[in-house]
Write an enzyme that holds these catalytic residues in place. Structure first.
Site, PDB file in Angstrom:
ATOM      1  N   TYR A  98      -2.434  -6.889   3.511  1.00  0.00           N
ATOM      2  CA  TYR A  98      -1.231  -6.108   3.216  1.00  0.00           C
ATOM      3  C   TYR A  98      -0.200  -6.368   4.327  1.00  0.00           C
ATOM      4  O   TYR A  98      -0.527  -6.258   5.513  1.00  0.00           O
ATOM      5  CB  TYR A  98      -1.585  -4.617   3.129  1.00  0.00           C
ATOM      6  CG  TYR A  98      -0.360  -3.757   2.937  1.00  0.00           C
ATOM      7  CD1 TYR A  98       0.323  -3.762   1.723  1.00  0.00           C
ATOM      8  CD2 TYR A  98       0.148  -2.982   3.962  1.00  0.00           C
ATOM      9  CE1 TYR A  98       1.465  -3.011   1.538  1.00  0.00           C
ATOM     10  CE2 TYR A  98       1.292  -2.222   3.797  1.00  0.00           C
ATOM     11  CZ  TYR A  98       1.947  -2.241   2.583  1.00  0.00           C
ATOM     12  OH  TYR A  98       3.083  -1.498   2.412  1.00  0.00           O
ATOM     13  N   ASP A 170     -10.094  -1.477   4.051  1.00  0.00           N
ATOM     14  CA  ASP A 170      -8.953  -0.961   3.296  1.00  0.00           C
ATOM     15  C   ASP A 170      -9.351  -1.021   1.823  1.00  0.00           C
ATOM     16  O   ASP A 170      -9.439  -2.092   1.230  1.00  0.00           O
ATOM     17  CB  ASP A 170      -7.721  -1.828   3.586  1.00  0.00           C
ATOM     18  CG  ASP A 170      -6.473  -1.356   2.843  1.00  0.00           C
ATOM     19  OD1 ASP A 170      -6.610  -0.639   1.829  1.00  0.00           O
ATOM     20  OD2 ASP A 170      -5.357  -1.718   3.267  1.00  0.00           O
TER      21      ASP A 170
HETATM   22  C1  LIG Z   1       0.502   0.165   0.372  1.00  0.00           C
HETATM   23  C2  LIG Z   1      -0.655  -0.344   1.105  1.00  0.00           C
HETATM   24  C3  LIG Z   1      -0.878   0.013   2.450  1.00  0.00           C
HETATM   25  C4  LIG Z   1       0.096   0.877   3.242  1.00  0.00           C
HETATM   26  O1  LIG Z   1       0.131   2.172   2.747  1.00  0.00           O
HETATM   27  P1  LIG Z   1       1.437   3.104   2.808  1.00  0.00           P
HETATM   28  O2  LIG Z   1       0.994   4.338   2.123  1.00  0.00           O
HETATM   29  O3  LIG Z   1       2.532   2.364   2.074  1.00  0.00           O
HETATM   30  O4  LIG Z   1       1.786   3.299   4.238  1.00  0.00           O
HETATM   31  C5  LIG Z   1      -2.016  -0.479   3.071  1.00  0.00           C
HETATM   32  N1  LIG Z   1      -2.888  -1.281   2.425  1.00  0.00           N
HETATM   33  C6  LIG Z   1      -2.695  -1.650   1.140  1.00  0.00           C
HETATM   34  C7  LIG Z   1      -3.697  -2.537   0.482  1.00  0.00           C
HETATM   35  C8  LIG Z   1      -1.571  -1.204   0.441  1.00  0.00           C
HETATM   36  O5  LIG Z   1      -1.392  -1.589  -0.827  1.00  0.00           O
END
Ligand SMILES: *Cc1c(COP(=O)(O)O)cnc(C)c1O
Length: 385
Positions: A98, A170
């Site tokens: 990301y 993540d």
């Molecule tokens: C959007 C996203 C983030 C960041 O999250 P926010 O809520 O926009 O700060 C991190 N990892 C992934 C895979 C994302 O799609």
């Protein structure tokens, strides 16, 4: 308890004062104390808020974890994790990452002395080769963005555990409906709650879920000390969104699989990236690791003409053009000009990201309308048979 029941009930109890079945929005900054230091567990809403507590419990239950900690955004959650480390500590992260995660690592924490390596984790040997005596954490993102590569969480976690290295996954793209990294030994799961968990494109929020009590105390300390907490209204919206997570995800997966197959057969479409397609490089691993293939699909047009990708995206009517993903409505994104524009073209091509790549966040509308929409848009470009 099974997943759907947990999505509706976990963490949520009728309000003790009224019996209200929905968790109230405790829109308060402070709490009245009976006598100095004598209170009901709540002192100040940066530290604790009952609406947030309910949500944190719900998220922990969905990820099969003991502790849930919510932050003002996904990146605020990532920020909290990175603050666990000290100058000289090394972190290995997925290379197809990301964009904002890459940015906070390189631009915010590298100047403070943390060291980062970005590695193609589809090859576990490359992770092994990157480990040094200073490696303190491995950051995994799978499926990756936008090419939807699949990383073997268990293999990386096993390698990390043997070296006493912490692992963070993540899990934004997969959601706990499709995979639970804590079950295979990951230390922390991170979410951009903004996406599928909230599910309605109306909230920005992040979360961490984990089992270890000491680590949870450290992260809750950072939550309070740094102060990037979500407000009670947003916590309420996510509690509401979570109640349909399982049926939304089911439909996201169904629609995405049909669209991926339809695109795969379309004469004007080149490569289609979807872990559910047997032609996808990570298909077998995804089948083992995930309970479904998710709602994200990326594809290229044949001929690789940038202007034609633009025509398709401008012509779509049910799909809206925009960043983000995971809401009930379908979105399309052009990574080369939007999310990944800061990466030079040669670098993008090296990573396999062409200028005609279009990324879809497939929503839960009727599939016929989504396919009709894609069809009329793709019909507008030339055939490069
Ligand atoms: C959007 C996203 C983030 C960041 O999250 P926010 O809520 O926009 O700060 C991190 N990892 C992934 C895979 C994302 O799609």
């Amino acid at each position: 308890m099974k997943f759907g029941t947990k999505a509706i009930h976990a963490g949520v109890e009728p309000d003790p004062t009224t019996g209200a079945i929905m968790t109230p929005i405790y829109q308060t900054s402070t709490y009245v104390q009976e006598s100095p230091g004598k209170h009901k567990g709540y002192e100040y809403s940066r530290t604790h808020n009952p609406t947030r507590t309910a949500l944190q419990k719900a998220l922990a239950a969905l990820e099969n974890g003991k502790h849930g900690i919510c932050y003002a955004s996904g990146l605020a959650a990532t920020d909290a994790v990175l603050k666990l480390f000290r100058p000289g500590d090394e972190i290995i992260a997925t290379n197809d990452l990301y964009g904002g995660t890459y940015r906070i690592m390189r631009k915010v924490f590298e100047p403070f002395g943390l060291k980062f390596q970005f590695v193609d984790m589809t090859d576990v040997e490359k992770v092994r080769a990157a480990i040094t005596e200073h490696t303190k954490m491995i950051w995994i993102e799978t499926p990756t963005n936008p090419l939807l590569k699949i990383i073997d969480i268990e293999a990386v976690v096993t390698l990390a555990r043997a070296e006493n290295i912490m692992t963070v996954v993540d899990n934004t793209f997969a959601t706990p409906y499709l995979q639970n990294p804590l079950d295979v030994g990951a230390d922390v799961v991170m979410h951009s709650v903004t996406k599928y968990l909230g599910g309605h494109s109306d909230t920005v929020m992040g979360a961490l879920v984990l089992n270890d009590d000491d680590l949870a105390a450290q992260l809750a300390f950072i939550q309070n000390a740094s102060g990037a907490v979500p407000g009670p209204q947003d916590c309420f919206l996510v509690l509401r969104g979570l109640k349909t997570l399982h049926i939304r995800m089911q439909r996201h997966c169904e629609n995405a699989a049909k669209i991926a197959q339809w695109l795969h057969e379309h004469p004007k479409v080149g490569k289609v990236f979807y872990p559910g397609l047997p032609t996808h490089t990570g298909h077998d691993l995804a089948t083992r690791q995930m309970r479904g293939y998710g709602g994200m699909v990326s594809f290229e047009l044949k001929g690789d003409v940038y202007e034609e990708a633009v025509i398709v995206m401008e012509s779509l009517q049910v799909f809206s053009l925009g960043e983000s993903l995971g809401g009930v409505e379908s979105l399309c994104t052009h990574p080369a000009s939007m999310t990944h524009a800061s990466i030079p073209k040669e670098e993008r091509l090296k990573a396999g990201l062409k200028d005609t790549l279009i990324r879809l966040s497939v929503g839960i509308e009727d599939i016929e309308d989504l396919i009709d929409d894609l069809n009329q848009a793709i019909e507008k470009v030339e055939s490069h048979g």
